[in-house]
Design an enzyme around this catalytic site. Structure first.
Site, PDB file in Angstrom:
ATOM      1  N   PHE A 112       0.807  -1.220   0.000  1.00 49.49           N
ATOM      2  CA  PHE A 112       0.000   0.000   0.000  1.00 49.49           C
ATOM      3  C   PHE A 112       0.841   1.272   0.000  1.00 49.49           C
ATOM      4  CE2 PHE A 112       0.896  -0.013   4.511  1.00 49.49           C
ATOM      5  CZ  PHE A 112       0.749   1.301   4.925  1.00 49.49           C
ATOM      6  N   LYS A 113       2.096   1.171   0.405  1.00 43.94           N
ATOM      7  CA  LYS A 113       2.947   2.358   0.444  1.00 43.94           C
ATOM      8  C   LYS A 113       3.115   2.985  -0.942  1.00 43.94           C
ATOM      9  CE  LYS A 113       3.775   1.816   4.862  1.00 43.94           C
ATOM     10  NZ  LYS A 113       5.034   1.505   5.492  1.00 43.94           N
ATOM     11  N   ASP A 114       2.949   2.188  -2.001  1.00 48.14           N
ATOM     12  CA  ASP A 114       3.062   2.734  -3.358  1.00 48.14           C
ATOM     13  C   ASP A 114       2.008   3.805  -3.629  1.00 48.14           C
ATOM     14  OD1 ASP A 114       5.204   1.112  -4.299  1.00 48.14           O
ATOM     15  OD2 ASP A 114       3.813  -0.550  -4.636  1.00 48.14           O
ATOM     16  N   THR A 145       7.887   0.609   3.306  1.00 49.83           N
ATOM     17  CA  THR A 145       8.182   2.002   2.964  1.00 49.83           C
ATOM     18  C   THR A 145       9.454   2.090   2.133  1.00 49.83           C
ATOM     19  OG1 THR A 145       7.074   2.958   4.889  1.00 49.83           O
ATOM     20  CG2 THR A 145       8.805   4.265   3.893  1.00 49.83           C
TER      21      THR A 145
END
Length: 469
Positions: A112-114, A145
């Site tokens: 999800f960090k993308d 991250t």
């Protein structure tokens, strides 16, 4: 829109200043002076927008020092089907009655960090070109991250990345994603310690204002407001997919370690998004669950930070929690400074027992904890009953989501990563390897480029200096 420090520093800054700065000069985190309010008419107008245009609408409420046409172009450049694998960008799928999964892991690093980091890379490149400057990014990662930042920043003009991570404490796949990168502007530093040691180094360097200014140090961790505000967008996108009208409410269950992801949900709720509950799901490192149950925020040292099968949440000092506490205390910067400065340093904890009822009531927070055995059961159950394979962190979210459901209120679990990143636990749960996406075959066998170093601030400063001079 002007931004202030959670610790009361008198300066007010604009977005592009804090984009490149990271922490405030007094060690606080930046927040907007006010949260823009979104009314029903605006929600109705946004409901049918493509993700990139929704991102522009939300971000433009917070960013007024980038021309609107340029910001729209940056959003459309970032959120494409080519990068995220689908035109919906964050498709919602039903898991079971009342429970939905919001897919946030379709980007380049499968996490999800993308969602925020791809935008951050484009914002950095845009602003640095506009200023004719360079930036040295110092970051800390517990797993996702780092790779998201490095994939977003590799080859970007005017940017170097120095990413610290806890030596030996990430999954083999996570390590391979980062350490196999050979770009000259990417520097991986494995710290002999835990994630909190890495995070402490980033904060210490950022608080050395002379060094920070001399070497143009910035950050990509969620202490950077730009990271967090980009994550606000997918709360709105998930809400629109789960509802038919603005009269409906939803809840979100969020796997939580550093409090950045769920803090974005707090911001969305403060803006007026109809959110009933924000459910923080922790693993065995349950600092946040302990706070929401008892009102005591008690950080743990390295020896008391457990190494778990959801390693991206192996965190015992939740940096973004300060932003929420600042709001919880009525935006009292001096009291926030005392709590996160002298009191936490002296006692290792503080109590807000009188205020914690507000966290549940006015701010909608709830919490729960998941263990390794819970993860195995949840992964197995979700696969066998619904044919859906989830990663270990998402399993924490699903387990706690089921405990916190309310009749008639859809519960959206935010996906953390694809299961391949934590293959050994999937094998333990199901007796089979998870599917490996194309392009990641044999990644663990690629040559590694990483420097192992002790948890020493001065040593990191010397390393940065040597590679920037």
């Amino acid at each position: 829109m002007l931004y202030l420090s959670t610790r009361g520093h008198p300066d007010r800054k604009r977005f592009c200043e804090i984009l490149l700065e990271g922490l405030a000069p007094d060690g606080g985190l930046y927040l907007p002076e006010r949260y823009p309010q979104v009314d029903g008419a605006t929600l109705a107008r946004w409901r049918s927008l493509p993700y990139a245009d929704l991102a522009f609408e939300i971000l433009s409420l917070y960013i007024d020092d980038i021309p609107a046409d340029d910001l729209r172009t940056l959003c459309r450049k970032t959120y494409t089907a080519q990068v995220f694998g689908t035109t919906e960008i964050v498709p919602l799928r039903k898991l079971e009655d009342g429970v939905y999964l919001e897919a946030l892991s379709n980007g380049p690093t499968l996490a999800f960090k993308d969602m925020a980091m791809q935008l951050l890379g484009n914002l950095f490149e845009y602003e640095l070109a506009r200023r004719g400057e360079e930036l040295n990014i110092l970051g800390a990662t517990s797993g996702d991250t780092g790779s998201a930042a490095e994939y977003a920043m590799k080859g970007k003009k005017g940017i170097r990345v120095f990413m610290t991570s806890p030596h030996g404490r990430m999954s083999p796949f996570q390590q391979a994603q980062m350490f196999s990168l050979q770009e000259a502007n990417i520097h991986n530093i494995a710290i002999e310690g835990v994630f909190d040691d890495c995070q402490d180094i980033v904060k210490a360097v950022s608080n050395d204002l002379t060094f920070k200014r001399q070497w143009r140090i910035g950050t990509v961790n969620s202490i950077n407001w730009a990271r967090l505000v980009a994550q606000v967008v997918y709360y709105f996108a998930g809400y629109f997919q789960a509802t038919q009208s603005n009269e409906q409410k939803v809840s979100f269950a969020v796997p939580s370690g550093n409090f950045g992801n769920i803090c974005a949900g707090h911001v969305a709720r403060m803006m007026g998004l109809p959110v009933e509950r924000l459910v923080a799901a922790t693993n065995e490192n349950d600092v946040l669950d302990e706070f929401f149950r008892t009102g005591t925020y008690r950080v743990r040292g390295s020896a008391d930070t457990f190494e778990t099968s959801s390693p991206s949440m192996d965190i015992s000092k939740a940096s973004n929690f300060e932003r929420f506490v600042f709001d919880l205390l009525g935006r009292d910067g001096e009291r926030t400074r005392q709590l996160f400065g002298p009191e936490l340093a002296a006692k290792g904890q503080f109590s807000l027992a009188a205020e914690v009822a507000q966290a549940w009531g006015r701010y909608g927070f709830a919490s729960g904890k998941s263990t390794h055995d819970n993860r195995l059961v949840t992964i197995r159950d979700t696969f066998e009953r619904f044919g859906t394979l989830i990663d270990t962190h998402t399993a924490d979210g699903v387990k706690v989501a089921r405990e916190q459901m309310q009749p008639g209120v859809p519960m959206i679990v935010l996906e953390t990563a694809l299961p391949i990143k934590f293959a050994s636990t999937i094998v333990e749960a199901l007796g089979r390897e998870p599917e490996r996406p194309a392009g990641f075959e044999g990644i663990e066998q690629l040559p590694k480029r990483v420097q192992v170093m002790p948890a020493d601030v001065d040593g990191i400063k010397r390393y940065i200096t040597q590679h920037c001079a």
